[in-house]
Write a protein that holds these residues in place. Structure first.
Motif: not given
Length: 237
Positions: A65-93
């Motif tokens: 929570g030191e910043v408001d979020g991550e620009v972009s990452r692969i799916i399911n990182i929220e399983k390990e980084y439990k404070n993060l919520i994924r916006v469910p639309v792919p924006i890159n590859y």
């Protein structure tokens, strides 16, 4: 009047604000994600601020929570980084390749780490996943620039990089320009992540990103169909 004042405060805190995101400082592929997000946040009246950090630290800053979020990452990182919520639309590859000055190494299918020194950038989740699935080991480095420098200095025999990052350094580094890269080791879409304190923004961003109809593969990887295992002669922007 008190109720009206509360509504004004809520509106101000929800919409008239700045969101600060983190990203890897030398992760060239995140530049396209940035462009998409600047457009999306502008549509909901939020100013976007992005800081560049080492790739691994970026995730920790967002999760803590030191910043408001991550620009972009692969799916399911929220399983390990439990404070993060994924916006469910792919924006890159992201498309992971092995870069080396040794063509023979790039053609190996197994046991590469038994004979060669392979470098992996700390914090790139897909690379970590690929190495685990291949049952290989790699030397951890803190950034893509360091990985390229170590390959150039013969401290590593090969490095794993996102294709767009590798192509960026082949443009920027006259020595790395002569390197080769192999076939895809793994590829996945990338998603924007927010800290859970901003959960109310997720449906808004989801709707906007869906409407944007992002052709992320064409726009961000227009040169990924270039021949592999050959020395590059020309790059097209």
């Amino acid at each position: 009047m008190k109720f009206i004042w509360i509504l004004i405060l809520f509106s101000t805190s929800s919409f008239a604000k700045t969101i600060t995101l983190s990203r890897g400082h030398d992760a060239a592929l995140q530049s396209f994600s940035e462009l998409v997000l600047h457009d999306a946040y502008q549509k909901i009246g939020i100013q976007l601020n992005i800081i560049h950090t080492p790739v691994g630290r970026s995730l920790l800053l967002a999760n803590n929570g030191e910043v408001d979020g991550e620009v972009s990452r692969i799916i399911n990182i929220e399983k390990e980084y439990k404070n993060l919520i994924r916006v469910p639309v792919p924006i890159n590859y992201v498309d992971i390749r092995m870069f080396s000055y040794n063509k023979i190494l790039l053609m190996h299918n197994a046991d590469i780490s038994s004979f060669y020194r392979i470098g992996c950038v700390k914090g790139v989740i897909l690379i970590k996943k690929i190495i685990s699935e291949l049952d290989e080991t790699c030397q951890s480095v803190t950034g893509f620039k360091q990985a390229v420098a170590m390959l150039n200095q013969n401290k590593l025999d090969a490095i794993l990089l996102p294709l767009s990052v590798g192509l960026y350094f082949k443009k920027a580094d006259s020595q790395f320009f002569t390197s080769f890269y192999g076939d895809t080791l793994g590829s996945e879409p990338l998603f924007h992540y927010l800290h859970k304190k901003h959960y109310e923004l997720v449906p808004k961003l989801t709707a906007i990103l869906n409407d944007m109809d992002i052709d992320f593969i064409t726009k961000s990887y227009k040169d990924s169909s270039a021949p592999t295992l050959i020395e590059s002669k020309k790059f097209i922007d």
